[in-house]
Design a protein around this motif. Structure first.
Motif, PDB file in Angstrom:
ATOM      1  N   PHE A 214       0.788  -1.360  -0.007  1.00  0.00           N
ATOM      2  CA  PHE A 214       0.127   0.107   0.045  1.00  0.00           C
ATOM      3  C   PHE A 214       0.932   1.215   0.002  1.00  0.00           C
ATOM      4  CE2 PHE A 214      -2.453  -3.391   2.447  1.00  0.00           C
ATOM      5  CZ  PHE A 214      -3.406  -3.631   1.422  1.00  0.00           C
ATOM      6  N   PRO A 215       1.854   1.400  -0.962  1.00  0.00           N
ATOM      7  CA  PRO A 215       2.456   2.343  -1.253  1.00  0.00           C
ATOM      8  C   PRO A 215       2.107   3.874  -1.024  1.00  0.00           C
ATOM      9  CG  PRO A 215       2.433   1.530  -3.155  1.00  0.00           C
ATOM     10  CD  PRO A 215       1.807   0.604  -2.217  1.00  0.00           C
ATOM     11  N   GLN A 216       0.824   4.044  -1.453  1.00  0.00           N
ATOM     12  CA  GLN A 216       0.454   5.349  -1.656  1.00  0.00           C
ATOM     13  C   GLN A 216      -0.018   5.716   0.006  1.00  0.00           C
ATOM     14  OE1 GLN A 216      -3.109   5.476  -4.120  1.00  0.00           O
ATOM     15  NE2 GLN A 216      -1.955   5.690  -5.823  1.00  0.00           N
ATOM     16  N   ALA A 217      -0.267   5.126   0.850  1.00  0.00           N
ATOM     17  CA  ALA A 217      -0.884   5.196   2.191  1.00  0.00           C
ATOM     18  C   ALA A 217       0.461   5.719   3.044  1.00  0.00           C
ATOM     19  CB  ALA A 217      -1.502   4.122   2.797  1.00  0.00           C
ATOM     20  N   ALA A 218       1.666   5.062   2.502  1.00  0.00           N
ATOM     21  CA  ALA A 218       2.908   4.938   3.363  1.00  0.00           C
ATOM     22  C   ALA A 218       3.302   6.175   2.784  1.00  0.00           C
ATOM     23  CB  ALA A 218       3.839   3.815   3.230  1.00  0.00           C
ATOM     24  N   LYS A 219       3.267   6.487   1.752  1.00  0.00           N
ATOM     25  CA  LYS A 219       4.132   7.649   0.882  1.00  0.00           C
ATOM     26  C   LYS A 219       3.599   9.018   1.802  1.00  0.00           C
ATOM     27  CE  LYS A 219       7.129   9.434  -1.934  1.00  0.00           C
ATOM     28  NZ  LYS A 219       7.039  10.845  -2.039  1.00  0.00           N
ATOM     29  N   ALA A 220       1.993   9.048   1.863  1.00  0.00           N
ATOM     30  CA  ALA A 220       1.505  10.211   2.433  1.00  0.00           C
ATOM     31  C   ALA A 220       1.999  10.305   3.925  1.00  0.00           C
ATOM     32  CB  ALA A 220       0.075   9.838   2.634  1.00  0.00           C
ATOM     33  N   ILE A 221       2.279   9.401   4.615  1.00  0.00           N
ATOM     34  CA  ILE A 221       2.914   9.432   5.940  1.00  0.00           C
ATOM     35  C   ILE A 221       4.436  10.000   5.691  1.00  0.00           C
ATOM     36  CG2 ILE A 221       3.583   8.052   8.187  1.00  0.00           C
ATOM     37  CD1 ILE A 221       1.185   6.268   7.592  1.00  0.00           C
ATOM     38  N   VAL A 287      -8.959  -9.735   6.702  1.00  0.00           N
ATOM     39  CA  VAL A 287      -8.183  -8.884   6.051  1.00  0.00           C
ATOM     40  C   VAL A 287      -8.747  -7.903   5.110  1.00  0.00           C
ATOM     41  CG1 VAL A 287      -6.306  -8.729   4.557  1.00  0.00           C
ATOM     42  CG2 VAL A 287      -6.129 -10.380   6.650  1.00  0.00           C
ATOM     43  N   ALA A 288      -9.720  -8.692   4.144  1.00  0.00           N
ATOM     44  CA  ALA A 288     -10.257  -8.017   2.982  1.00  0.00           C
ATOM     45  C   ALA A 288     -11.260  -6.969   3.826  1.00  0.00           C
ATOM     46  CB  ALA A 288     -11.260  -8.973   2.290  1.00  0.00           C
ATOM     47  N   THR A 289     -11.992  -7.186   4.854  1.00  0.00           N
ATOM     48  CA  THR A 289     -12.836  -6.066   5.577  1.00  0.00           C
ATOM     49  C   THR A 289     -11.887  -5.096   5.964  1.00  0.00           C
ATOM     50  OG1 THR A 289     -14.297  -7.718   6.242  1.00  0.00           O
ATOM     51  CG2 THR A 289     -14.529  -5.720   7.208  1.00  0.00           C
ATOM     52  N   VAL A 290     -10.849  -5.249   6.419  1.00  0.00           N
ATOM     53  CA  VAL A 290     -10.065  -4.036   6.809  1.00  0.00           C
ATOM     54  C   VAL A 290      -9.384  -3.172   5.519  1.00  0.00           C
ATOM     55  CG1 VAL A 290      -7.885  -3.428   7.733  1.00  0.00           C
ATOM     56  CG2 VAL A 290      -9.161  -5.208   9.158  1.00  0.00           C
ATOM     57  N   ILE A 291      -9.175  -3.847   4.742  1.00  0.00           N
ATOM     58  CA  ILE A 291      -9.040  -3.216   3.389  1.00  0.00           C
ATOM     59  C   ILE A 291      -9.934  -2.433   2.909  1.00  0.00           C
ATOM     60  CG2 ILE A 291      -8.062  -3.673   0.901  1.00  0.00           C
ATOM     61  CD1 ILE A 291      -6.545  -6.030   1.780  1.00  0.00           C
ATOM     62  N   ARG A 292     -10.955  -2.990   2.802  1.00  0.00           N
ATOM     63  CA  ARG A 292     -12.100  -2.202   2.215  1.00  0.00           C
ATOM     64  C   ARG A 292     -12.452  -0.806   3.188  1.00  0.00           C
ATOM     65  NH1 ARG A 292     -14.371  -7.357   1.376  1.00  0.00           N
ATOM     66  NH2 ARG A 292     -15.438  -7.428   3.249  1.00  0.00           N
ATOM     67  N   HIS A 293     -12.241  -1.135   4.565  1.00  0.00           N
ATOM     68  CA  HIS A 293     -12.845  -0.132   5.360  1.00  0.00           C
ATOM     69  C   HIS A 293     -11.778   1.069   5.453  1.00  0.00           C
ATOM     70  CE1 HIS A 293     -13.837   1.799   9.402  1.00  0.00           C
ATOM     71  NE2 HIS A 293     -12.652   1.761   9.643  1.00  0.00           N
ATOM     72  N   LEU A 294     -10.764   0.638   5.241  1.00  0.00           N
ATOM     73  CA  LEU A 294      -9.617   1.782   5.106  1.00  0.00           C
ATOM     74  C   LEU A 294      -9.453   2.355   3.916  1.00  0.00           C
ATOM     75  CD1 LEU A 294      -6.655  -0.050   7.315  1.00  0.00           C
ATOM     76  CD2 LEU A 294      -8.174   1.879   8.247  1.00  0.00           C
ATOM     77  N   GLY A 295      -9.942   1.867   2.840  1.00  0.00           N
ATOM     78  CA  GLY A 295      -9.660   2.176   1.418  1.00  0.00           C
ATOM     79  C   GLY A 295      -8.689   1.932   0.958  1.00  0.00           C
ATOM     80  N   LEU A 296      -8.027   0.937   1.064  1.00  0.00           N
ATOM     81  CA  LEU A 296      -6.607   0.808   0.662  1.00  0.00           C
ATOM     82  C   LEU A 296      -6.516   0.049  -0.794  1.00  0.00           C
ATOM     83  CD1 LEU A 296      -5.041  -0.595   4.146  1.00  0.00           C
ATOM     84  CD2 LEU A 296      -4.696   1.626   2.819  1.00  0.00           C
ATOM     85  N   GLN A 297      -7.456   0.024  -1.602  1.00  0.00           N
ATOM     86  CA  GLN A 297      -7.628  -0.605  -2.677  1.00  0.00           C
ATOM     87  C   GLN A 297      -6.356  -0.213  -3.527  1.00  0.00           C
ATOM     88  OE1 GLN A 297      -9.419  -3.252  -3.498  1.00  0.00           O
ATOM     89  NE2 GLN A 297     -10.641  -3.105  -1.436  1.00  0.00           N
TER      90      GLN A 297
END
Length: 297
Positions: A214-221, A287-297
């Protein structure tokens, strides 16, 4: 090389062996997000499960698909001779840096670990990152050993394990280490759950499992950290607490990241080398539920 976001992807496998297509898909996500470097064949990359020939091929594939992003290749092995051969292969494949954990079947003494890094530093032409991962290696670095190894040529960064959740304690620890180590050496935080605290405390780089998938999420941080926006770093990291909780629940990140890669259709649902086993169907759905909840697609 040793600042910002260093993304550590899985090295997926299939029934036929190394899943090159899946690996390239993971690399494409990282390059599109603009990570500052890519960590190949780290612990999440399952370096210990591949042969020398496979590891060289994986490094070559990473180099061919990393674009302008520099790659760092792990050369951990149980003997110094193997480390040196892996380092030769990684450099021949185009690695811009090497990552070295002190791996051994027998418990190591400090002098033995120092000698390992000293020997490698005499046989390389690219910088080396010290990989401190006591959970998997069974070896704990002392500050004195950090300082001795940092004095060697080509040693340029430390990949530290997760730190305390207390910002004050982490800030004190980072100040202590920066006073001990040369200015040419960077401090990198791993242990994704504590990355935000580490970056806010002055760590120069996040060696990130999250960034490998999930590089976009990590890059934002990491971007927020480089802008000294400590509140934004804390906010973005805390938003990922459900992911960090899954890491804790399953004894680390590897099985969670493998399940997530399968959920996203980037790899097979079972993409881990044996004897590692994938998560159960129920856990994978979580895991799939967490991905969806966090918008990590």
């Amino acid at each position: 090389m040793f600042t910002g976001l260093s993304a550590f992807p899985l090295t997926p496998v299939s029934a036929a062996g190394f899943d090159e297509r899946g690996f390239i898909r993971l690399l494409a996500r990282i390059t599109a997000a603009g990570a500052d470097s890519i960590g190949v064949l780290g612990s999440t990359g399952c370096y210990a499960y591949f042969t020398r020939k496979q590891r060289r091929h994986i490094a070559e594939v990473a180099k061919a698909h990393a674009g302008e992003i520099p790659i760092m290749v792990c050369v951990g092995a149980v003997s110094t001779d193997k480390v040196l051969r892996l380092a030769e292969d990684a450099q021949a494949a185009g690695a811009q840096a090497l990552l070295l954990p002190p791996v051994s079947y027998q418990p190591l003494y400090e002098e033995e670990v120092f000698e390992l890094f000293s020997t490698l530093s005499q046989h390389v032409s690219v910088p080396v990152c010290l990989y401190d991962n006591p959970r998997t290696t069974g070896f704990t670095f002392s500050d004195a050993l950090y300082a001795r190894i940092a004095s060697l040529p080509f040693i340029r960064s430390v990949k530290m394990p997760g730190l305390s959740s207390s910002p004050a304690e982490v800030q004190a620890r980072i100040r202590q280490l920066k006073a001990l180590l040369p200015a040419t050496m960077t401090l990198g935080i791993s242990g994704d759950a504590s990355a935000g605290v580490g970056l806010n405390a002055g760590c120069d780089v996040w060696y990130s499992v999250c960034g490998g998938l999930f590089p976009q999420a990590a890059k934002a941080i990491t971007d927020a950290a480089q802008q000294n926006d400590t509140a934004r770093v804390r906010q973005l990291s805390e938003q990922l607490n459900p992911l960090w909780a899954l890491f804790s629940k399953h004894g680390g990140s590897i099985r969670v990241m493998a399940a997530a890669a399968g959920v996203l259709g980037l790899t097979a649902a079972d993409c881990l080398p044996r004897p590692l086993r994938p998560l159960s169907a129920r856990d994978t759905e979580e895991v799939a539920t967490v991905i969806r909840h966090l918008g990590l697609q």
